[in-house]
Design a protein around this motif. Structure first.
Motif, PDB file in Angstrom:
ATOM      1  N   LYS A 136       0.811  -1.223   0.000  1.00  2.24           N
ATOM      2  CA  LYS A 136       0.000   0.000   0.000  1.00  2.24           C
ATOM      3  C   LYS A 136       0.846   1.276   0.000  1.00  2.24           C
ATOM      4  CE  LYS A 136      -3.916  -2.103   2.445  1.00  2.24           C
ATOM      5  NZ  LYS A 136      -4.717  -2.095   3.693  1.00  2.24           N
ATOM      6  N   MET A 137       2.113   1.148   0.317  1.00  2.00           N
ATOM      7  CA  MET A 137       2.978   2.321   0.409  1.00  2.00           C
ATOM      8  C   MET A 137       3.225   2.925  -0.973  1.00  2.00           C
ATOM      9  SD  MET A 137       6.750   2.549   2.164  1.00  2.00           S
ATOM     10  CE  MET A 137       7.503   1.558   0.867  1.00  2.00           C
ATOM     11  N   PRO A 138       2.974   4.237  -1.144  1.00  2.00           N
ATOM     12  CA  PRO A 138       3.237   4.881  -2.438  1.00  2.00           C
ATOM     13  C   PRO A 138       4.728   4.924  -2.733  1.00  2.00           C
ATOM     14  CG  PRO A 138       2.673   6.518  -0.778  1.00  2.00           C
ATOM     15  CD  PRO A 138       2.442   5.184  -0.145  1.00  2.00           C
ATOM     16  N   TYR A 139       5.061   5.014  -4.002  1.00  2.00           N
ATOM     17  CA  TYR A 139       6.460   5.033  -4.401  1.00  2.00           C
ATOM     18  C   TYR A 139       6.623   5.854  -5.668  1.00  2.00           C
ATOM     19  CZ  TYR A 139       4.791   1.313  -7.527  1.00  2.00           C
ATOM     20  OH  TYR A 139       4.095   0.589  -8.457  1.00  2.00           O
ATOM     21  N   LEU A 140       7.836   6.275  -5.901  1.00  2.00           N
ATOM     22  CA  LEU A 140       8.150   7.115  -7.057  1.00  2.00           C
ATOM     23  C   LEU A 140       8.303   6.249  -8.307  1.00  2.00           C
ATOM     24  CD1 LEU A 140       8.568  10.185  -7.407  1.00  2.00           C
ATOM     25  CD2 LEU A 140      11.033   9.767  -7.245  1.00  2.00           C
ATOM     26  N   SER A 141       7.741   6.705  -9.399  1.00  2.00           N
ATOM     27  CA  SER A 141       7.866   5.995 -10.673  1.00  2.00           C
ATOM     28  C   SER A 141       9.330   5.845 -11.059  1.00  2.00           C
ATOM     29  CB  SER A 141       7.126   6.757 -11.769  1.00  2.00           C
ATOM     30  OG  SER A 141       7.461   6.259 -13.053  1.00  2.00           O
ATOM     31  N   PRO A 142       9.710   4.725 -11.674  1.00  2.00           N
ATOM     32  CA  PRO A 142      11.100   4.557 -12.131  1.00  2.00           C
ATOM     33  C   PRO A 142      11.539   5.649 -13.100  1.00  2.00           C
ATOM     34  CG  PRO A 142       9.925   2.471 -12.209  1.00  2.00           C
ATOM     35  CD  PRO A 142       8.907   3.525 -11.925  1.00  2.00           C
ATOM     36  N   TYR A 143      10.581   6.309 -13.750  1.00  2.00           N
ATOM     37  CA  TYR A 143      10.905   7.339 -14.737  1.00  2.00           C
ATOM     38  C   TYR A 143      10.922   8.742 -14.133  1.00  2.00           C
ATOM     39  CZ  TYR A 143       9.969   3.506 -17.921  1.00  2.00           C
ATOM     40  OH  TYR A 143      10.004   2.292 -18.560  1.00  2.00           O
ATOM     41  N   ALA A 144      10.617   8.853 -12.851  1.00  2.00           N
ATOM     42  CA  ALA A 144      10.634  10.153 -12.184  1.00  2.00           C
ATOM     43  C   ALA A 144      12.010  10.422 -11.583  1.00  2.00           C
ATOM     44  CB  ALA A 144       9.550  10.204 -11.106  1.00  2.00           C
ATOM     45  N   ASP A 145      12.299  11.685 -11.351  1.00  2.00           N
ATOM     46  CA  ASP A 145      13.584  12.085 -10.776  1.00  2.00           C
ATOM     47  C   ASP A 145      13.661  11.633  -9.322  1.00  2.00           C
ATOM     48  OD1 ASP A 145      15.944  13.242 -10.067  1.00  2.00           O
ATOM     49  OD2 ASP A 145      15.372  15.301 -10.564  1.00  2.00           O
ATOM     50  N   ALA A 146      14.712  10.875  -8.986  1.00  2.00           N
ATOM     51  CA  ALA A 146      14.844  10.301  -7.642  1.00  2.00           C
ATOM     52  C   ALA A 146      15.913  10.986  -6.807  1.00  2.00           C
ATOM     53  CB  ALA A 146      15.146   8.811  -7.745  1.00  2.00           C
ATOM     54  N   LYS A 147      16.383  12.138  -7.236  1.00  2.00           N
ATOM     55  CA  LYS A 147      17.481  12.790  -6.535  1.00  2.00           C
ATOM     56  C   LYS A 147      17.116  13.218  -5.118  1.00  2.00           C
ATOM     57  CE  LYS A 147      19.761  14.460 -10.727  1.00  2.00           C
ATOM     58  NZ  LYS A 147      20.178  15.650 -11.512  1.00  2.00           N
ATOM     59  N   GLU A 148      15.836  13.448  -4.863  1.00  2.00           N
ATOM     60  CA  GLU A 148      15.415  13.910  -3.540  1.00  2.00           C
ATOM     61  C   GLU A 148      15.188  12.765  -2.558  1.00  2.00           C
ATOM     62  OE1 GLU A 148      15.413  17.087  -2.756  1.00  2.00           O
ATOM     63  OE2 GLU A 148      16.048  17.514  -4.815  1.00  2.00           O
ATOM     64  N   LEU A 149      15.217  11.521  -3.042  1.00  2.00           N
ATOM     65  CA  LEU A 149      15.001  10.374  -2.154  1.00  2.00           C
ATOM     66  C   LEU A 149      16.232  10.125  -1.291  1.00  2.00           C
ATOM     67  CD1 LEU A 149      13.166   7.760  -4.408  1.00  2.00           C
ATOM     68  CD2 LEU A 149      12.176   9.258  -2.676  1.00  2.00           C
ATOM     69  N   THR A 150      15.988   9.707  -0.057  1.00  2.00           N
ATOM     70  CA  THR A 150      17.078   9.411   0.870  1.00  2.00           C
ATOM     71  C   THR A 150      17.478   7.947   0.748  1.00  2.00           C
ATOM     72  OG1 THR A 150      16.251  11.067   2.435  1.00  2.00           O
ATOM     73  CG2 THR A 150      17.797   9.423   3.281  1.00  2.00           C
ATOM     74  N   ALA A 151      18.733   7.706   0.486  1.00  2.00           N
ATOM     75  CA  ALA A 151      19.218   6.333   0.370  1.00  2.00           C
ATOM     76  C   ALA A 151      18.970   5.574   1.666  1.00  2.00           C
ATOM     77  CB  ALA A 151      20.706   6.336   0.045  1.00  2.00           C
ATOM     78  N   GLY A 152      18.430   4.360   1.544  1.00  2.00           N
ATOM     79  CA  GLY A 152      18.136   3.546   2.716  1.00  2.00           C
ATOM     80  C   GLY A 152      16.720   3.685   3.227  1.00  2.00           C
ATOM     81  N   SER A 153      15.985   4.677   2.730  1.00  2.00           N
ATOM     82  CA  SER A 153      14.601   4.856   3.171  1.00  2.00           C
ATOM     83  C   SER A 153      13.703   3.823   2.499  1.00  2.00           C
ATOM     84  CB  SER A 153      14.118   6.267   2.843  1.00  2.00           C
ATOM     85  OG  SER A 153      14.053   6.457   1.438  1.00  2.00           O
ATOM     86  N   ARG A 154      12.506   3.626   3.054  1.00  2.00           N
ATOM     87  CA  ARG A 154      11.579   2.661   2.464  1.00  2.00           C
ATOM     88  C   ARG A 154      11.144   3.109   1.079  1.00  2.00           C
ATOM     89  NH1 ARG A 154       7.586   1.029   7.553  1.00  2.00           N
ATOM     90  NH2 ARG A 154       9.240   0.156   8.888  1.00  2.00           N
ATOM     91  N   GLU A 155      10.983   4.414   0.901  1.00  2.00           N
ATOM     92  CA  GLU A 155      10.604   4.945  -0.408  1.00  2.00           C
ATOM     93  C   GLU A 155      11.695   4.676  -1.446  1.00  2.00           C
ATOM     94  OE1 GLU A 155       8.417   6.844   2.798  1.00  2.00           O
ATOM     95  OE2 GLU A 155      10.583   6.632   2.426  1.00  2.00           O
ATOM     96  N   PHE A 156      12.945   4.802  -0.996  1.00  2.00           N
ATOM     97  CA  PHE A 156      14.084   4.539  -1.870  1.00  2.00           C
ATOM     98  C   PHE A 156      14.105   3.071  -2.292  1.00  2.00           C
ATOM     99  CE2 PHE A 156      18.564   3.477  -2.584  1.00  2.00           C
ATOM    100  CZ  PHE A 156      18.969   4.493  -3.445  1.00  2.00           C
ATOM    101  N   ASP A 157      13.883   2.190  -1.325  1.00  2.00           N
ATOM    102  CA  ASP A 157      13.911   0.755  -1.608  1.00  2.00           C
ATOM    103  C   ASP A 157      12.748   0.328  -2.495  1.00  2.00           C
ATOM    104  OD1 ASP A 157      16.190   0.501  -0.147  1.00  2.00           O
ATOM    105  OD2 ASP A 157      15.266  -0.460   1.599  1.00  2.00           O
ATOM    106  N   LYS A 158      11.572   0.904  -2.272  1.00  2.00           N
ATOM    107  CA  LYS A 158      10.427   0.484  -3.078  1.00  2.00           C
ATOM    108  C   LYS A 158      10.574   0.954  -4.520  1.00  2.00           C
ATOM    109  CE  LYS A 158       5.500  -0.223  -3.150  1.00  2.00           C
ATOM    110  NZ  LYS A 158       4.216  -0.153  -2.431  1.00  2.00           N
ATOM    111  N   ARG A 159      11.164   2.120  -4.714  1.00  2.00           N
ATOM    112  CA  ARG A 159      11.427   2.562  -6.085  1.00  2.00           C
ATOM    113  C   ARG A 159      12.407   1.601  -6.759  1.00  2.00           C
ATOM    114  NH1 ARG A 159      15.402   5.197  -8.736  1.00  2.00           N
ATOM    115  NH2 ARG A 159      14.788   6.334 -10.640  1.00  2.00           N
ATOM    116  N   ALA A 160      13.393   1.108  -6.007  1.00  2.00           N
ATOM    117  CA  ALA A 160      14.343   0.141  -6.563  1.00  2.00           C
ATOM    118  C   ALA A 160      13.625  -1.139  -6.987  1.00  2.00           C
ATOM    119  CB  ALA A 160      15.430  -0.178  -5.544  1.00  2.00           C
TER     120      ALA A 160
END
Length: 320
Positions: free
Chosen positions: A140-164
């Protein structure tokens, strides 16, 4: 070669040529997902067979689509394939197309997604895996599209991992057999802005991905694309490969071993810890030769990952 062999080679060359336009789309979409909108040609070469590219793609194929990408040499002499122009119509993930029925709309802008990934795993795993609502929370957790800019994501965060996870899902969707050697993925960690411990992420989300080992090679499969050991949707290149294997008489090993689709006794199987990326991992094994073809003839004793290992991985992730 015999006449039959010559016909097979000619058929394969024709299929590769027919697939070249689609392969150009997939490579362009990879460039669109990359952080710098470029990828080293040497690294793209590792995807050649999986993406259905011709053997000499560097000499000819890369120059056929000047409106999509171009070859550019860096200051240190490395050849890169560089994106020429962004195509909004291709910034739609395969999951969006499948779940939402989206088409290649020209005004599409990639952003935050809330789509659950298709899951497929043995029932014995599912019950334990759901403890604490970990699976539901991740889905259910939202995530950033693979085609969106990910520079603002924090490495190691759940959002970062789900985008991966979303990037790996997209890459596997591009491949001919919906699988890749895991080393090929780890080579692109920096370009696709993915975690360093990528294998751990693949093992943690084994409902989405299935990791197997043959000899010294690890491969990751997109579980939704398979019914047991059988690829559900087979492109002409896969059908050609099956035709070739049938002609040469390859049948794989006759020994029966447990596979991903077997669920009756998976929880009692032995496990084996393997050191990979500086940490112990437990890898699943499936039947030798059926999915990987005749080039992989070595398979160790059948082993699977214990459910407790996955539960512990989630607890460790939460604690961190």
């Amino acid at each position: 070669m015999t006449k039959q062999a010559e016909d097979l080679v000619a058929e394969h060359d024709k299929l590769i040529e027919e697939h070249s336009v689609k392969a150009a789309e997939y490579v362009t979409r990879c460039l669109m997902m990359s952080g710098d909108k470029r990828l080293p040609l040497d690294k793209i070469a590792t995807f050649r067979r999986d993406f259905g590219l011709q053997i000499d793609f560097r000499a000819d194929w890369v120059h056929r689509f000047p409106d999509l990408f171009r070859v550019k040499k860096s200051a240190d002499g490395v050849d890169y394939l560089e994106l020429v122009s962004w195509n909004p119509a291709w910034a739609v993930t395969e999951l969006e197309k499948k779940v939402l029925g989206l088409t290649e709309a020209n005004d599409h802008k990639p952003g935050v997604l809330s789509l659950a990934f298709p899951l497929k795993f043995p029932t014995g795993f599912k019950k334990v895996y759901r403890i604490g609502g970990k699976l539901e929370h991740f889905q259910k957790m939202p995530y950033l599209s693979p085609y969106a800019d990910a520079k603002e994501l924090t490495a190691g965060s759940r959002e970062f991992d789900k985008r991966a996870v979303a990037i790996m899902h997209e890459l596997l969707s591009f491949t001919v057999e919906k699988r890749l050697v895991t080393d090929y993925l780890t080579h692109f960690r920096r370009e696709f802005v993915m975690p360093q411990k990528l294998m751990r992420l693949l093992l943690k989300h084994f409902g989405i991905f299935y990791v197997s080992e043959r000899g010294k090679r690890f491969s990751v499969f997109l579980t939704e694309a398979y019914d047991g050991q059988e690829l559900i949707e087979k492109c002409p290149l896969v059908l050609w490969k099956e035709k070739l294997l049938s002609i040469v008489g390859y049948r794989g090993k006759k020994r029966k071993v447990r596979t991903f689709s077997d669920s009756s006794d998976m929880e009692t199987a032995d496990t084996k810890e393997i050191d990979s990326e500086n940490e112990n991992k437990v890898i699943q094994f499936d039947e030798e030769g059926v999915l990987d073809g005749p080039e992989h003839t070595l398979l160790a004793q059948d082993q699977v990952m214990e459910v407790g290992e996955v539960s512990s991985a989630y607890m460790d992730s939460d604690a961190s």
